[in-house]
Design a protein around this motif. Structure first.
Motif, PDB file in Angstrom:
ATOM      1  N   SER A   1      -8.762  -1.242 -14.795  1.00 23.75           N
ATOM      2  CA  SER A   1      -7.854  -0.277 -13.736  1.00 23.75           C
ATOM      3  C   SER A   1      -7.261  -0.960 -12.519  1.00 23.75           C
ATOM      4  N   ILE A   2      -8.038  -2.231 -12.497  1.00 17.74           N
ATOM      5  CA  ILE A   2      -6.711  -2.725 -11.022  1.00 17.74           C
ATOM      6  C   ILE A   2      -5.013  -2.900 -12.007  1.00 17.74           C
ATOM      7  N   ILE A   3      -5.409  -3.222 -12.954  1.00 16.88           N
ATOM      8  CA  ILE A   3      -4.061  -2.855 -13.843  1.00 16.88           C
ATOM      9  C   ILE A   3      -2.692  -0.830 -13.839  1.00 16.88           C
ATOM     10  N   LYS A   4      -3.562  -0.344 -14.677  1.00 12.39           N
ATOM     11  CA  LYS A   4      -3.489   0.898 -13.823  1.00 12.39           C
ATOM     12  C   LYS A   4      -3.824   1.135 -12.693  1.00 12.39           C
TER      13      LYS A   4
ATOM     14  N   GLY B   1      -5.647 -10.009  -5.987  1.00 13.65           N
ATOM     15  CA  GLY B   1      -6.001  -9.633  -7.055  1.00 13.65           C
ATOM     16  C   GLY B   1      -5.199  -9.083  -8.273  1.00 13.65           C
ATOM     17  N   PRO B   2      -4.717  -8.768  -7.724  1.00 12.24           N
ATOM     18  CA  PRO B   2      -3.935  -7.909  -9.274  1.00 12.24           C
ATOM     19  C   PRO B   2      -2.791  -9.007  -9.194  1.00 12.24           C
ATOM     20  N   TYR B   3      -2.468  -9.633  -8.488  1.00 13.28           N
ATOM     21  CA  TYR B   3      -1.493 -10.964  -9.088  1.00 13.28           C
ATOM     22  C   TYR B   3      -1.857 -11.859  -9.662  1.00 13.28           C
ATOM     23  N   LYS B   4      -2.687 -12.389  -9.392  1.00 12.30           N
ATOM     24  CA  LYS B   4      -3.473 -13.150  -9.776  1.00 12.30           C
ATOM     25  C   LYS B   4      -4.537 -12.750 -11.505  1.00 12.30           C
ATOM     26  N   LEU B   5      -4.706 -11.849 -11.477  1.00 13.20           N
ATOM     27  CA  LEU B   5      -5.178 -11.024 -12.425  1.00 13.20           C
ATOM     28  C   LEU B   5      -3.653 -11.352 -13.057  1.00 13.20           C
ATOM     29  N   LEU B   6      -3.238 -10.666 -13.148  1.00 11.77           N
ATOM     30  CA  LEU B   6      -1.459 -10.496 -14.276  1.00 11.77           C
ATOM     31  C   LEU B   6      -0.874 -12.355 -14.306  1.00 11.77           C
ATOM     32  N   LYS B   7      -0.797 -12.845 -13.364  1.00  7.08           N
ATOM     33  CA  LYS B   7      -0.531 -14.470 -13.672  1.00  7.08           C
ATOM     34  C   LYS B   7      -1.202 -14.889 -15.156  1.00  7.08           C
ATOM     35  N   LYS B   8      -2.986 -14.501 -14.758  1.00  9.66           N
ATOM     36  CA  LYS B   8      -3.137 -14.440 -15.941  1.00  9.66           C
ATOM     37  C   LYS B   8      -3.611 -13.868 -17.319  1.00  9.66           C
ATOM     38  N   VAL B   9      -3.397 -12.533 -17.678  1.00 10.02           N
ATOM     39  CA  VAL B   9      -2.271 -11.690 -18.420  1.00 10.02           C
ATOM     40  C   VAL B   9      -1.142 -12.412 -19.011  1.00 10.02           C
ATOM     41  N   ASP B  10      -0.658 -12.778 -18.465  1.00  9.91           N
ATOM     42  CA  ASP B  10       1.018 -13.848 -18.464  1.00  9.91           C
ATOM     43  C   ASP B  10       0.437 -15.038 -19.005  1.00  9.91           C
ATOM     44  N   GLN B  11      -0.145 -15.972 -18.475  1.00 11.33           N
ATOM     45  CA  GLN B  11      -0.951 -17.375 -19.121  1.00 11.33           C
ATOM     46  C   GLN B  11      -1.670 -16.986 -20.303  1.00 11.33           C
TER      47      GLN B  11
ATOM     48  N   GLU C   1       0.582  -1.129  -0.174  1.00 12.41           N
ATOM     49  CA  GLU C   1      -0.537   0.114   0.229  1.00 12.41           C
ATOM     50  C   GLU C   1       1.197   1.371  -0.050  1.00 12.41           C
ATOM     51  N   GLY C   2       0.523   2.384  -0.937  1.00 10.17           N
ATOM     52  CA  GLY C   2       0.858   3.430  -0.408  1.00 10.17           C
ATOM     53  C   GLY C   2      -0.025   4.575  -0.462  1.00 10.17           C
ATOM     54  N   ASP C   3      -0.926   5.512  -0.853  1.00  4.59           N
ATOM     55  CA  ASP C   3      -1.664   6.157  -0.424  1.00  4.59           C
ATOM     56  C   ASP C   3      -3.174   5.181  -0.797  1.00  4.59           C
ATOM     57  N   ASN C   4      -2.783   4.376  -1.831  1.00  4.75           N
ATOM     58  CA  ASN C   4      -4.103   3.823  -2.259  1.00  4.75           C
ATOM     59  C   ASN C   4      -4.014   1.921  -1.516  1.00  4.75           C
ATOM     60  N   LYS C   5      -4.647   1.268  -2.255  1.00  2.00           N
ATOM     61  CA  LYS C   5      -3.625  -0.433  -1.605  1.00  2.00           C
ATOM     62  C   LYS C   5      -3.300  -0.153  -3.730  1.00  2.00           C
ATOM     63  N   ALA C   6      -1.526  -0.681  -3.282  1.00  2.00           N
ATOM     64  CA  ALA C   6      -1.460  -0.831  -4.569  1.00  2.00           C
ATOM     65  C   ALA C   6      -1.485  -2.296  -5.320  1.00  2.00           C
ATOM     66  N   PHE C   7      -1.041  -3.470  -4.426  1.00  2.00           N
ATOM     67  CA  PHE C   7      -0.770  -4.699  -5.350  1.00  2.00           C
ATOM     68  C   PHE C   7      -1.437  -5.536  -3.909  1.00  2.00           C
ATOM     69  N   GLY C   8      -2.108  -6.841  -4.032  1.00  2.00           N
ATOM     70  CA  GLY C   8      -2.243  -7.415  -3.857  1.00  2.00           C
ATOM     71  C   GLY C   8      -2.021  -9.072  -4.316  1.00  2.00           C
TER      72      GLY C   8
ATOM     73  N   GLY D   1       4.511   2.704  -9.771  1.00  2.00           N
ATOM     74  CA  GLY D   1       5.249   4.153  -9.922  1.00  2.00           C
ATOM     75  C   GLY D   1       5.958   2.834 -11.167  1.00  2.00           C
ATOM     76  N   ILE D   2       5.558   1.838 -11.896  1.00  2.00           N
ATOM     77  CA  ILE D   2       6.225   0.531 -12.072  1.00  2.00           C
ATOM     78  C   ILE D   2       5.515   0.580 -13.640  1.00  2.00           C
ATOM     79  N   ILE D   3       5.403   0.555 -14.592  1.00  2.00           N
ATOM     80  CA  ILE D   3       4.019  -0.211 -15.386  1.00  2.00           C
ATOM     81  C   ILE D   3       4.638  -2.076 -15.604  1.00  2.00           C
ATOM     82  N   LEU D   4       4.112  -1.881 -15.553  1.00  2.00           N
ATOM     83  CA  LEU D   4       3.669  -4.232 -15.851  1.00  2.00           C
ATOM     84  C   LEU D   4       2.975  -4.723 -16.710  1.00  2.00           C
ATOM     85  N   VAL D   5       2.648  -4.010 -17.754  1.00  2.00           N
ATOM     86  CA  VAL D   5       2.200  -4.659 -19.095  1.00  2.00           C
ATOM     87  C   VAL D   5       2.155  -3.590 -20.390  1.00  2.00           C
ATOM     88  N   GLU D   6       2.267  -4.522 -20.804  1.00  2.00           N
ATOM     89  CA  GLU D   6       2.951  -3.771 -22.410  1.00  2.00           C
ATOM     90  C   GLU D   6       1.284  -4.414 -23.585  1.00  2.00           C
TER      91      GLU D   6
END
Length: 111
Positions: free
Chosen positions: A49-52, A19-29, A10-17, A59-64
């Motif tokens: 919106s979760i990814i953005k 849900g986003p972990y599972k979503l990114l794994k699915k994007v990769d798969q 978490e930063g100012d808001n929830k950043a990563f947990g 402060g990093i790009i996760l998906v191209e």
């Protein structure tokens, strides 16, 4: 009885947990945000919106993404996203071991 917990960054808001972990794994798969969202029974706009939000907070790009065309579009994880997924996964496994040990230390005789 069992220990239940959630871990997120978490930063100012929830950043990563989880849900986003599972979503990114699915994007990769699956190679696509749209396909990952469908597989997880969520709308494309929610997945986007979760990814953005995660990208903005971390402060990093996760998906191209590649724009569609004759061969269709798709999405792939950045090298930073792969590092994040690996580190988050390892952190969660190590935290689970430590938290289970503490849970057993304090509650095994009581519960």
């Amino acid at each position: 009885m069992k220990l239940v917990y959630k871990i997120w960054i978490e930063g100012d808001n929830k950043a990563f947990g989880e849900g986003p972990y599972k979503l990114l794994k699915k994007v990769d798969q699956l190679g696509s945000i749209h396909k990952a969202a469908q597989d997880m029974n969520m709308s494309y706009s929610k997945a986007w919106s979760i990814i953005k939000r995660a990208e903005r907070e971390l402060g990093i790009i996760l998906v191209e993404s590649n724009i569609g065309g004759a061969g269709g579009g798709g999405s792939c994880l950045t090298s930073q996203a792969r590092i994040l997924l690996n580190q988050y996964n390892e952190f969660c496994h190590e935290a689970e071991e430590i938290l289970t040990e503490l849970y057993n230390k304090y509650f095994s005789e009581l519960l």
